[in-house]
Motif scaffolding. Structure first.
Motif, PDB file in Angstrom:
ATOM      1  N   ASN A 264      66.289  51.507   5.203  1.00 30.52           N
ATOM      2  CA  ASN A 264      66.275  52.625   4.249  1.00 30.52           C
ATOM      3  C   ASN A 264      64.881  53.208   4.074  1.00 30.52           C
ATOM      4  O   ASN A 264      64.706  54.425   4.071  1.00 30.52           O
ATOM      5  CB  ASN A 264      66.824  52.192   2.886  1.00 30.52           C
ATOM      6  CG  ASN A 264      68.313  51.957   2.895  1.00 30.52           C
ATOM      7  OD1 ASN A 264      69.019  52.429   3.787  1.00 30.52           O
ATOM      8  ND2 ASN A 264      68.800  51.225   1.909  1.00 30.52           N
ATOM      9  N   GLN A 265      63.886  52.338   3.936  1.00 34.84           N
ATOM     10  CA  GLN A 265      62.521  52.820   3.749  1.00 34.84           C
ATOM     11  C   GLN A 265      62.008  53.524   5.001  1.00 34.84           C
ATOM     12  O   GLN A 265      61.367  54.573   4.914  1.00 34.84           O
ATOM     13  CB  GLN A 265      61.581  51.661   3.369  1.00 34.84           C
ATOM     14  CG  GLN A 265      61.840  51.079   1.998  1.00 34.84           C
ATOM     15  CD  GLN A 265      62.948  50.042   1.985  1.00 34.84           C
ATOM     16  OE1 GLN A 265      63.586  49.737   2.991  1.00 34.84           O
ATOM     17  NE2 GLN A 265      63.205  49.479   0.814  1.00 34.84           N
ATOM     18  N   VAL A 266      62.296  52.953   6.165  1.00 32.37           N
ATOM     19  CA  VAL A 266      61.843  53.555   7.422  1.00 32.37           C
ATOM     20  C   VAL A 266      62.484  54.928   7.613  1.00 32.37           C
ATOM     21  O   VAL A 266      61.800  55.905   7.949  1.00 32.37           O
ATOM     22  CB  VAL A 266      62.156  52.631   8.620  1.00 32.37           C
ATOM     23  CG1 VAL A 266      61.936  53.348   9.945  1.00 32.37           C
ATOM     24  CG2 VAL A 266      61.302  51.375   8.545  1.00 32.37           C
ATOM     25  N   MET A 267      63.780  55.015   7.379  1.00 32.86           N
ATOM     26  CA  MET A 267      64.473  56.297   7.552  1.00 32.86           C
ATOM     27  C   MET A 267      63.991  57.329   6.533  1.00 32.86           C
ATOM     28  O   MET A 267      63.839  58.512   6.856  1.00 32.86           O
ATOM     29  CB  MET A 267      65.987  56.118   7.456  1.00 32.86           C
ATOM     30  CG  MET A 267      66.561  55.330   8.595  1.00 32.86           C
ATOM     31  SD  MET A 267      66.140  56.067  10.191  1.00 32.86           S
ATOM     32  CE  MET A 267      66.733  54.809  11.285  1.00 32.86           C
ATOM     33  N   SER A 268      63.718  56.908   5.305  1.00 32.66           N
ATOM     34  CA  SER A 268      63.183  57.829   4.293  1.00 32.66           C
ATOM     35  C   SER A 268      61.821  58.366   4.716  1.00 32.66           C
ATOM     36  O   SER A 268      61.554  59.570   4.591  1.00 32.66           O
ATOM     37  CB  SER A 268      63.059  57.131   2.936  1.00 32.66           C
ATOM     38  OG  SER A 268      64.325  56.838   2.413  1.00 32.66           O
ATOM     39  N   LEU A 269      60.966  57.483   5.215  1.00 29.41           N
ATOM     40  CA  LEU A 269      59.651  57.924   5.702  1.00 29.41           C
ATOM     41  C   LEU A 269      59.801  58.903   6.858  1.00 29.41           C
ATOM     42  O   LEU A 269      59.077  59.896   6.944  1.00 29.41           O
ATOM     43  CB  LEU A 269      58.813  56.724   6.148  1.00 29.41           C
ATOM     44  CG  LEU A 269      58.273  55.834   5.042  1.00 29.41           C
ATOM     45  CD1 LEU A 269      57.685  54.556   5.638  1.00 29.41           C
ATOM     46  CD2 LEU A 269      57.229  56.574   4.224  1.00 29.41           C
ATOM     47  N   HIS A 270      60.746  58.622   7.737  1.00 32.85           N
ATOM     48  CA  HIS A 270      60.980  59.500   8.878  1.00 32.85           C
ATOM     49  C   HIS A 270      61.473  60.875   8.410  1.00 32.85           C
ATOM     50  O   HIS A 270      60.969  61.912   8.855  1.00 32.85           O
ATOM     51  CB  HIS A 270      61.985  58.860   9.831  1.00 32.85           C
ATOM     52  CG  HIS A 270      62.372  59.710  10.994  1.00 32.85           C
ATOM     53  ND1 HIS A 270      61.449  60.319  11.813  1.00 32.85           N
ATOM     54  CD2 HIS A 270      63.591  60.062  11.473  1.00 32.85           C
ATOM     55  CE1 HIS A 270      62.084  61.008  12.755  1.00 32.85           C
ATOM     56  NE2 HIS A 270      63.380  60.868  12.551  1.00 32.85           N
ATOM     57  N   LEU A 271      62.419  60.891   7.503  1.00 32.02           N
ATOM     58  CA  LEU A 271      62.989  62.156   7.037  1.00 32.02           C
ATOM     59  C   LEU A 271      61.991  62.999   6.243  1.00 32.02           C
ATOM     60  O   LEU A 271      62.051  64.224   6.294  1.00 32.02           O
ATOM     61  CB  LEU A 271      64.251  61.899   6.215  1.00 32.02           C
ATOM     62  CG  LEU A 271      65.439  61.358   7.014  1.00 32.02           C
ATOM     63  CD1 LEU A 271      66.585  60.985   6.092  1.00 32.02           C
ATOM     64  CD2 LEU A 271      65.891  62.371   8.061  1.00 32.02           C
ATOM     65  N   ASN A 272      61.074  62.355   5.530  1.00 36.68           N
ATOM     66  CA  ASN A 272      60.080  63.150   4.795  1.00 36.68           C
ATOM     67  C   ASN A 272      58.788  63.331   5.591  1.00 36.68           C
ATOM     68  O   ASN A 272      57.768  63.728   5.045  1.00 36.68           O
ATOM     69  CB  ASN A 272      59.841  62.600   3.379  1.00 36.68           C
ATOM     70  CG  ASN A 272      59.048  61.323   3.348  1.00 36.68           C
ATOM     71  OD1 ASN A 272      58.274  61.022   4.244  1.00 36.68           O
ATOM     72  ND2 ASN A 272      59.222  60.553   2.290  1.00 36.68           N
ATOM     73  N   ARG A 273      58.871  63.036   6.885  1.00 37.50           N
ATOM     74  CA  ARG A 273      57.785  63.281   7.849  1.00 37.50           C
ATOM     75  C   ARG A 273      56.507  62.492   7.556  1.00 37.50           C
ATOM     76  O   ARG A 273      55.412  62.934   7.867  1.00 37.50           O
ATOM     77  CB  ARG A 273      57.482  64.776   7.954  1.00 37.50           C
ATOM     78  CG  ARG A 273      58.677  65.563   8.433  1.00 37.50           C
ATOM     79  CD  ARG A 273      58.437  67.037   8.397  1.00 37.50           C
ATOM     80  NE  ARG A 273      59.686  67.726   8.644  1.00 37.50           N
ATOM     81  CZ  ARG A 273      59.911  68.469   9.705  1.00 37.50           C
ATOM     82  NH1 ARG A 273      58.990  68.615  10.609  1.00 37.50           N
ATOM     83  NH2 ARG A 273      61.066  69.079   9.852  1.00 37.50           N
TER      84      ARG A 273
END
Length: 102
Positions: A79-88
């Motif tokens: 979840n944290q990795v994907m959130s970081l990815h989505l917010n660039r």
């Protein structure tokens, strides 16, 4: 715990994973698609995998896989990795750690 700290600090990107975990597969694929060469520890294939998993839990990792460390710092799970990815924010973090040269 001492061994875990050594594992985390040796490479710029470290992923603790299990082959049986679909979210682990997703996180590993994301990093590999970026061209990052992470160190991946498959806990279900390691003799001391259960001990490492317990040490990750003591660090506050929940769930214990996948868990990503970048530049020796805990990033978190899928979840944290994907959130970081989505917010660039993920690519700049990888660049700062020396894991990506784009």
């Amino acid at each position: 715990m001492e061994n875990l700290q050594k594992m985390i600090s040796e490479k710029s990107v470290v992923i603790f994973s299990k082959n049986s975990c679909c979210m682990s597969h997703t996180v590993k694929t994301l990093f590999l698609d970026f061209g990052v060469n992470p160190t991946i520890y498959e806990l279900d294939e390691m003799n001391r995998g259960k001990e490492i998993e317990q040490a990750l839990a003591q660090l506050g990792c929940s769930p214990t896989v996948p868990v990503v460390f970048i530049g020796g710092q805990l990033v978190g799970g899928a979840n944290q990795v994907m959130s970081l990815h989505l917010n660039r924010s993920l690519v700049p973090m990888l660049k700062r750690a020396g894991a990506l040269w784009l």
